[in-house]
Design a protein around this motif. Structure first.
Motif, short mmCIF file in Angstrom:
data_model
loop_
_atom_site.label_atom_id
_atom_site.label_comp_id
_atom_site.label_asym_id
_atom_site.label_seq_id
_atom_site.Cartn_x
_atom_site.Cartn_y
_atom_site.Cartn_z
N LEU A 212 -1.53 6.28 -5.55
CA LEU A 212 -1.72 4.92 -6.06
C LEU A 212 -2.22 4.95 -7.50
CD1 LEU A 212 -3.37 3.50 -2.83
CD2 LEU A 212 -1.05 3.03 -3.64
N ILE A 213 -1.71 4.03 -8.29
CA ILE A 213 -2.06 3.97 -9.71
C ILE A 213 -3.47 3.42 -9.90
CG2 ILE A 213 -1.47 2.92 -11.93
CD1 ILE A 213 0.62 4.89 -11.05
N ASP B 243 -6.12 8.73 -2.28
CA ASP B 243 -5.08 7.70 -2.41
C ASP B 243 -3.67 8.29 -2.41
OD1 ASP B 243 -5.00 8.97 -4.81
OD2 ASP B 243 -5.49 7.23 -6.04
N SER B 244 -3.49 9.49 -1.86
CA SER B 244 -2.18 10.12 -1.86
C SER B 244 -1.54 9.99 -0.48
CB SER B 244 -2.26 11.58 -2.28
OG SER B 244 -3.08 12.31 -1.39
N PHE B 245 -0.21 10.13 -0.45
CA PHE B 245 0.52 9.95 0.80
C PHE B 245 1.88 10.62 0.71
CE2 PHE B 245 1.29 6.41 -2.05
CZ PHE B 245 2.68 6.23 -2.02
N GLN B 246 2.51 10.82 1.86
CA GLN B 246 3.88 11.34 1.92
C GLN B 246 4.68 10.53 2.94
OE1 GLN B 246 3.88 15.67 2.57
NE2 GLN B 246 4.61 15.90 0.47
N LEU B 247 5.94 10.30 2.60
CA LEU B 247 6.87 9.63 3.51
C LEU B 247 8.05 10.55 3.75
CD1 LEU B 247 7.10 6.13 1.73
CD2 LEU B 247 5.35 6.92 3.33
N GLU C 3 -12.29 -3.44 -2.89
CA GLU C 3 -10.90 -3.55 -3.35
C GLU C 3 -10.13 -2.29 -3.02
OE1 GLU C 3 -11.69 -4.28 -7.47
OE2 GLU C 3 -11.22 -6.42 -7.30
N TYR C 4 -10.78 -1.14 -3.14
CA TYR C 4 -10.12 0.14 -2.82
C TYR C 4 -9.73 0.19 -1.35
CZ TYR C 4 -9.44 5.12 -2.06
OH TYR C 4 -8.92 6.33 -1.71
N ARG C 5 -10.65 -0.21 -0.47
CA ARG C 5 -10.34 -0.21 0.96
C ARG C 5 -9.19 -1.17 1.26
NH1 ARG C 5 -16.03 0.67 1.37
NH2 ARG C 5 -16.46 -1.58 1.26
N HIS C 6 -9.20 -2.32 0.58
CA HIS C 6 -8.13 -3.30 0.77
C HIS C 6 -6.80 -2.74 0.28
CE1 HIS C 6 -6.03 -7.01 1.19
NE2 HIS C 6 -5.97 -7.27 -0.10
N LEU C 7 -6.82 -2.02 -0.83
CA LEU C 7 -5.60 -1.42 -1.37
C LEU C 7 -5.03 -0.39 -0.40
CD1 LEU C 7 -3.51 -0.72 -3.52
CD2 LEU C 7 -5.26 0.62 -4.72
N ILE C 8 -5.87 0.46 0.18
CA ILE C 8 -5.41 1.47 1.13
C ILE C 8 -4.82 0.79 2.37
CG2 ILE C 8 -6.09 3.37 2.63
CD1 ILE C 8 -6.00 4.07 -0.35
N ARG C 9 -5.48 -0.27 2.85
CA ARG C 9 -4.93 -1.00 4.01
C ARG C 9 -3.59 -1.62 3.65
NH1 ARG C 9 -10.36 -2.72 4.70
NH2 ARG C 9 -9.89 -4.73 3.71
N THR C 10 -3.50 -2.16 2.43
CA THR C 10 -2.25 -2.78 1.98
C THR C 10 -1.13 -1.75 1.91
OG1 THR C 10 -3.46 -4.45 0.70
CG2 THR C 10 -1.15 -4.08 0.11
N LEU C 11 -1.44 -0.56 1.43
CA LEU C 11 -0.45 0.52 1.38
C LEU C 11 0.10 0.81 2.77
CD1 LEU C 11 1.05 2.95 0.10
CD2 LEU C 11 -1.05 4.28 0.44
N GLY D 124 -0.36 -8.25 -10.31
CA GLY D 124 0.77 -7.35 -10.09
C GLY D 124 0.49 -5.92 -10.53
N GLU D 125 -0.80 -5.51 -10.51
CA GLU D 125 -1.17 -4.21 -11.04
C GLU D 125 -1.21 -3.10 -9.99
OE1 GLU D 125 -4.85 -4.84 -13.06
OE2 GLU D 125 -3.90 -5.81 -14.80
N TRP D 126 -1.15 -3.43 -8.70
CA TRP D 126 -1.12 -2.38 -7.69
C TRP D 126 0.26 -1.74 -7.70
CZ3 TRP D 126 -3.90 -4.91 -2.88
CH2 TRP D 126 -5.29 -4.92 -3.13
N ASP D 127 0.30 -0.44 -7.78
CA ASP D 127 1.58 0.26 -7.89
C ASP D 127 1.36 1.71 -7.47
OD1 ASP D 127 4.23 0.81 -8.44
OD2 ASP D 127 4.16 0.12 -10.52
#
Length: 213
Positions: free
Chosen positions: A13-14, A52-56, A23-31, A82-85
């Motif tokens: 995550l950027i 904040d890393s992941f693999q698909l 906000e960080y916890r919310h971002l991870i849940r959103t991901l 629109g900054e979450w990326d």
């Protein structure tokens, strides 16, 4: 030992650490929600790692660009500015040893994904496969697509995400889903260069299927 062709996306995550703890916890849940949403359209396995890393893992590998775009649009649509990326390194190849955990699976796809991710600097999309011509095509067109995505607002990302999700659809039908007017829907989609993004996904899917049958 079995081998099958898959696409692996390695991402992070950027600027996630610049968020407050809440906000960080919310971002991870959103991901995670975004990954599960995309999974309803294209079957994927996923693993979130510490931080904040992941693999698909995308078994329908020719659709990996569609997965990447939908996930990035989902993230951007959930932030007021629109900054979450996310930065995404995409590799396609064999999955020599497949386990229940993506992190412990190995093969060319994983190595290509890691190599692609390591090349990312200012860009947020990078590709690596055994086919050099395909790599050139995907990385060049990906730079154009990335430039459009980076500049998108939350509203543009939301409308484009809906458009791609419900496609084929009409602007009238989409307007009802978004609870707005057809005119506004068309204006926002045009400002998001929706046809270019749609064509980019279709083109990339076709090129991957053709060059990595």
């Amino acid at each position: 030992m079995t081998s099958s062709t898959v696409a692996i996306i390695t991402g992070d995550l950027i600027k996630s650490q610049s968020n407050s703890p809440d906000e960080y916890r919310h971002l991870i849940r959103t991901l995670e929600i975004g990954i599960k949403e995309v999974n309803q359209r294209v079957s994927i396995k996923y693993e979130l790692f510490r931080g904040d890393s992941f693999q698909l893992e995308v078994s329908e590998y020719s659709r990996v660009v569609e997965v990447a775009i939908l996930l990035r649009l989902f993230l951007k649509s959930k932030h007021a500015k629109g900054e979450w990326d996310a930065r995404l390194g995409i590799g396609i190849g064999s999955n020599t040893i497949s386990t229940h955990s993506i992190g412990t699976s190995t093969g060319d796809a994983h190595r290509h994904s890691g190599s692609a991710f390591d090349t990312i600097k200012s860009e947020r999309l990078a590709f690596s496969t055994k086919n050099k011509e395909l790599n050139e095509v995907l990385n060049l067109t990906g730079r154009f697509a990335n430039n459009l995505l980076v500049q998108m607002t939350q509203t543009q990302a939301k409308f484009l995400s809906y458009y791609l999700w419900f496609s084929p659809t009409t602007h009238n039908m989409l307007a009802k889903q978004l609870e707005t007017s057809r005119v506004n829907t068309t204006q926002v989609l045009n400002s998001a260069n929706y046809k270019l993004i749609e064509d980019y996904i279709s083109f990339s899917t076709a090129q991957i299927a053709r060059m990595l049958p």
